[in-house]
Design a protein around this motif. Structure first.
Motif, PDB file in Angstrom:
ATOM      1  N   GLN A   1       0.825  -1.210   0.000  1.00  0.00           N
ATOM      2  CA  GLN A   1       0.000   0.000   0.000  1.00  0.00           C
ATOM      3  C   GLN A   1       0.857   1.258   0.000  1.00  0.00           C
ATOM      4  OE1 GLN A   1      -2.510  -0.995   3.306  1.00  0.00           O
ATOM      5  NE2 GLN A   1      -3.652  -2.463   2.065  1.00  0.00           N
TER       6      GLN A   1
ATOM      7  N   VAL B   1       3.838   1.515  -1.370  1.00  0.00           N
ATOM      8  CA  VAL B   1       4.377   1.651  -2.730  1.00  0.00           C
ATOM      9  C   VAL B   1       3.294   2.161  -3.679  1.00  0.00           C
ATOM     10  CG1 VAL B   1       5.234   0.331  -4.721  1.00  0.00           C
ATOM     11  CG2 VAL B   1       6.234  -0.037  -2.461  1.00  0.00           C
ATOM     12  N   GLU B   2       2.099   1.555  -3.621  1.00  0.00           N
ATOM     13  CA  GLU B   2       1.018   2.006  -4.511  1.00  0.00           C
ATOM     14  C   GLU B   2       0.706   3.484  -4.278  1.00  0.00           C
ATOM     15  OE1 GLU B   2      -1.433  -2.211  -5.141  1.00  0.00           O
ATOM     16  OE2 GLU B   2      -2.153  -0.772  -3.664  1.00  0.00           O
ATOM     17  N   GLY B   3       0.702   3.883  -3.014  1.00  0.00           N
ATOM     18  CA  GLY B   3       0.375   5.272  -2.672  1.00  0.00           C
ATOM     19  C   GLY B   3       1.484   6.262  -3.004  1.00  0.00           C
ATOM     20  N   SER B   4       2.667   5.734  -3.363  1.00  0.00           N
ATOM     21  CA  SER B   4       3.817   6.594  -3.683  1.00  0.00           C
ATOM     22  C   SER B   4       4.071   6.699  -5.180  1.00  0.00           C
ATOM     23  CB  SER B   4       5.090   6.040  -3.025  1.00  0.00           C
ATOM     24  OG  SER B   4       4.927   5.881  -1.637  1.00  0.00           O
ATOM     25  N   MET B   5       3.223   6.054  -5.987  1.00  0.00           N
ATOM     26  CA  MET B   5       3.564   5.927  -7.405  1.00  0.00           C
ATOM     27  C   MET B   5       3.559   7.241  -8.170  1.00  0.00           C
ATOM     28  SD  MET B   5       4.767   3.051  -7.941  1.00  0.00           S
ATOM     29  CE  MET B   5       4.970   3.234  -9.723  1.00  0.00           C
TER      30      MET B   5
ATOM     31  N   GLN C   1      -5.292  10.344  -0.369  1.00  0.00           N
ATOM     32  CA  GLN C   1      -4.636   9.038  -0.262  1.00  0.00           C
ATOM     33  C   GLN C   1      -5.540   7.911  -0.773  1.00  0.00           C
ATOM     34  OE1 GLN C   1      -1.561   8.572   0.588  1.00  0.00           O
ATOM     35  NE2 GLN C   1      -1.599   6.347   0.514  1.00  0.00           N
TER      36      GLN C   1
ATOM     37  N   ASP D   1      -4.651   5.359  -3.819  1.00  0.00           N
ATOM     38  CA  ASP D   1      -4.515   3.913  -3.700  1.00  0.00           C
ATOM     39  C   ASP D   1      -5.264   3.200  -4.822  1.00  0.00           C
ATOM     40  OD1 ASP D   1      -2.979   4.150  -1.503  1.00  0.00           O
ATOM     41  OD2 ASP D   1      -4.506   3.549  -0.061  1.00  0.00           O
TER      42      ASP D   1
ATOM     43  N   TYR E   1      -3.433   2.822  -8.508  1.00  0.00           N
ATOM     44  CA  TYR E   1      -2.371   1.866  -8.796  1.00  0.00           C
ATOM     45  C   TYR E   1      -2.679   0.539  -8.107  1.00  0.00           C
ATOM     46  CZ  TYR E   1       0.042   6.094 -10.240  1.00  0.00           C
ATOM     47  OH  TYR E   1       0.378   7.260 -10.864  1.00  0.00           O
TER      48      TYR E   1
ATOM     49  N   SER F   1       3.337   0.143 -10.601  1.00  0.00           N
ATOM     50  CA  SER F   1       3.672  -0.118  -9.193  1.00  0.00           C
ATOM     51  C   SER F   1       4.290  -1.506  -9.021  1.00  0.00           C
ATOM     52  CB  SER F   1       2.428   0.017  -8.303  1.00  0.00           C
ATOM     53  OG  SER F   1       1.466  -0.955  -8.637  1.00  0.00           O
TER      54      SER F   1
END
Lengths: 130, 130
Positions: free
Chosen positions: A108, A110-114, B6, B10, B13, B22
């Motif tokens: 989560q 990583v996905e939220g940082s894409m 946020q 989410d 990705y 991702s």
């Protein structure tokens, strides 16, 4: 589980050491298909073909190998139902659930940082060209 | 960072989708050398050779490739010092630090579970032989 205090337990294994068996288990958990398989099973037990659809892109052979490694490590439980045709369900063990919760927190993140990751890649690639 | 909430972020990705970028970033983070490199840098900035000693078993070429991928994703910052001979330091970015904290929680969970994992492997292998 073993009666060894958690602190002492942590000292016994070190993924940074080449020969430590924890490195292999970390690879089963975080490998391309291992991580996605654990993540898919977090929602509940699944049959082989359900799992294969959920883990987009995995081959039958790779999923089978992945499940064997996770079962051997005690993270996934395989339950063959005595039906005709035979039906096999896979589910997380309590240990698998604990590990998967940490893995999902990472996924989560990583996905939220894409958005930031993709912006960084674009800037990096522009710098390489100039 | 982008102003997108946020929750919406989410949804944008999904590592379970084959084509989602991702998935590549998760592989950089959790790949054999990527994960250990991030973990080593969590303690502070390191030079290339210091990093190589800490990540037991990595080759010069693999460490170099790993660092490039992590730098491109915006997780690691590379700082070339204007000294003679030139000196290059690597450190986590704020984004790299957030991701690495989740990764270390996972690594600690795996290391702390190894007694159970090894017991499971022994039972599994005994079952296969019988």
């Amino acid at each position: 589980m073993t009666g060894i205090p958690q602190e002492q337990n942590d000292l016994a294994y070190d993924v940074f050491a080449k020969a430590c068996p924890s490195r292999g288990t970390l690879e089963h958990v975080t490998g391309r298909w291992g991580g996605l398989t654990l993540g898919a099973l977090h929602q509940g037990s699944l049959r082989f073909n359900e799992l294969r659809r959920r883990v987009d892109g995995v081959s039958e052979k790779m999923l089978s190998q992945t499940l064997h490694a996770l079962e051997r490590d005690g993270l996934v439980h395989r339950e063959a139902q005595p039906t005709n045709p035979p039906r096999v369900d896979y589910e997380l063990t309590p240990l698998g659930r604990r590990v998967t919760e940490r893995l999902l927190a990472l996924i989560q993140c990583v996905e939220g940082s894409m958005d930031d990751v993709l912006a960084s890649r674009a800037a990096y690639d522009a710098g390489q060209r100039s």
